[in-house]
Design a protein around this motif. Structure first.
Motif, mmCIF file in Angstrom:
data_model
loop_
_atom_site.group_PDB
_atom_site.id
_atom_site.type_symbol
_atom_site.label_atom_id
_atom_site.label_comp_id
_atom_site.label_asym_id
_atom_site.label_seq_id
_atom_site.Cartn_x
_atom_site.Cartn_y
_atom_site.Cartn_z
ATOM 1 N N LYS A 59 0.893 -1.261 -0.142
ATOM 2 C CA LYS A 59 -0.025 -0.123 0.021
ATOM 3 C C LYS A 59 0.916 1.317 0.009
ATOM 4 N N ILE A 60 1.877 1.242 -1.032
ATOM 5 C CA ILE A 60 2.619 2.404 -1.130
ATOM 6 C C ILE A 60 1.943 3.753 -1.518
ATOM 7 N N ASP A 61 2.143 4.700 -0.673
ATOM 8 C CA ASP A 61 1.708 6.093 -0.860
ATOM 9 C C ASP A 61 2.136 6.740 -2.316
ATOM 10 N N THR A 62 3.602 6.916 -2.154
ATOM 11 C CA THR A 62 4.363 7.531 -3.066
ATOM 12 C C THR A 62 5.529 7.047 -3.619
ATOM 13 N N LEU A 63 5.772 6.902 -4.992
ATOM 14 C CA LEU A 63 6.937 6.093 -5.540
ATOM 15 C C LEU A 63 7.803 7.482 -6.071
ATOM 16 N N VAL A 64 9.193 7.704 -5.771
ATOM 17 C CA VAL A 64 9.793 8.471 -6.166
ATOM 18 C C VAL A 64 11.112 7.878 -7.034
ATOM 19 N N THR A 65 11.092 8.189 -8.372
ATOM 20 C CA THR A 65 12.061 7.543 -9.278
ATOM 21 C C THR A 65 13.128 8.299 -9.614
ATOM 22 N N PHE A 66 14.275 8.011 -9.610
ATOM 23 C CA PHE A 66 15.650 8.818 -10.249
ATOM 24 C C PHE A 66 16.191 8.148 -11.418
ATOM 25 N N ASN A 67 16.632 8.763 -12.411
ATOM 26 C CA ASN A 67 17.451 8.436 -13.563
ATOM 27 C C ASN A 67 16.423 7.717 -14.616
ATOM 28 N N PHE A 68 17.013 7.427 -15.761
ATOM 29 C CA PHE A 68 16.160 7.022 -16.911
ATOM 30 C C PHE A 68 15.322 5.991 -16.647
ATOM 31 N N HIS A 69 16.007 4.937 -16.470
ATOM 32 C CA HIS A 69 15.345 3.333 -16.321
ATOM 33 C C HIS A 69 14.234 3.391 -15.272
ATOM 34 N N PRO A 70 14.604 3.691 -14.043
ATOM 35 C CA PRO A 70 13.517 3.856 -12.963
ATOM 36 C C PRO A 70 12.583 4.810 -13.160
#
Length: 335
Positions: A59-70
């Motif tokens: 039940k993840i509220d927020t996903l923060v991604t860094f860099n192209f593939h993520p």
């Protein structure tokens, strides 16, 4: 670490990496997951499947991604109608060729929020991809202010000692060390006393070393390779030089400012968001060894009083834009 450390005081944080890394220290409420993904379509879809199940189950509220593939994985998850808020972080103004630009445009279309690490990166993104959104925000990189200290012994060293320069970064085409080596050659031909230490490794290491050998600059330049903690070398230095052809937002320049070093830099990325030419450093055109050499010479010939003036202005900018309280406040507000 600083974002996760702060957020984990109230919430559980999961750090998911596509390549294997080790947690730098144990922090309560932080869970590290290494996926060790290979660069192929099968691994991409396998990772996507794992992430979808993981986000739903926990039940993840927020996903923060860094860099192209993520970032690509995050947008694909949104396409699969995941309810988790997707925050995409874009940290470079170099977007590659036609296909990559289309993918980045796709990524941002399916992002709930887009975080840029400088105004320059945001503006380049808008101009290059012709995309605007009210959900775009600039949050500058945090730089530990605790590093800032005056090394009095170093400032009062013998005036006849060679001026010690430092350059830090991967030895790759974007950093344009050839430009820097040519500038050093110009300074040597004019009989100036100096030493340049280059810290970093990369695909161009051998060719740059060969160029140094060819110009007989081994007494003026030390190629030190990668250093996990370059702190001692910053402390030994009198000035920092950046010779890049392009950048997003150069962290090495921020580090240099945090060690109270005067800066000479090419006008790339968000450099002019930290350095104002002639007021707290020297900015020169990219790909111009003559300009770079001239800028380095200005710093070498400056009085200690003038250099301290440069440093004090830079320190104020660092404290305001890149200090812990301001940066963490912006991140927590967005999360």
């Amino acid at each position: 670490d600083f974002i996760t450390s702060e957020v984990s005081k109230k919430d559980t944080v999961h750090i998911i990496t596509l390549i294997e890394i080790k947690k730098s220290k144990e922090i309560k409420n932080i869970n590290l997951i290494n996926l060790d993904i290979k660069k192929n379509l099968y691994s991409l879809f396998k990772c996507l499947h794992f992430l979808k199940k993981f986000l739903i189950k926990n039940k993840i509220d927020t996903l923060v991604t860094f860099n192209f593939h993520p970032n690509l994985l995050g947008s694909l998850l949104k396409l699969l109608r995941i309810k988790t808020i997707i925050m995409t972080s874009i940290r470079t103004s170099f977007f590659g060729g036609y296909i990559r630009k289309k993918i980045i445009k796709f990524i941002c279309h399916f992002s709930d929020k887009i975080i840029f690490n400088s105004k320059n990166v945001l503006n380049t993104y808008v101009d290059t991809l012709n995309v605007r959104s009210k959900n775009m925000i600039v949050i500058y990189n945090y730089t530990p202010i605790s590093k800032i200290s005056i090394n009095k012994d170093h400032q009062n060293k013998n005036a006849n000692s060679p001026f010690q320069w430092i350059a830090v970064g991967r030895i790759v085409p974007a950093k344009n060390y050839k430009n820097l080596i040519e500038a050093i050659k110009i300074l040597k031909n004019n009989n100036y006393m100096f030493l340049l230490r280059i810290i970093g490794d990369g695909s161009n290491f051998g060719s740059i070393q060969n160029l140094i050998n060819r110009h007989n600059l081994n007494s003026e330049i030390e190629m030190l390779g990668f250093k996990n903690n370059p702190s001692e070398y910053y402390k030994l230095s009198d000035g920092f030089v950046l010779s890049s052809s392009w950048e997003g937002f150069p962290n090495s320049l921020l580090e240099a400012v945090s060690y109270r070093l005067p800066v000479v830099s090419t006008m790339v990325g968000g450099v002019n968001e930290i350095i104002e030419n002639g007021k707290n450093g020297i900015i020169v055109s990219p790909n111009s060894p003559n300009e770079l050499a001239s800028g380095m010479l200005k710093i070498m010939n400056s009085s200690r009083k003038k250099l301290n003036g440069y440093i004090n202005i830079s320190e104020n900018i660092l404290l305001h834009q890149h200090g812990f309280s301001n940066t963490i406040k912006l991140w927590v507000n967005e999360l």
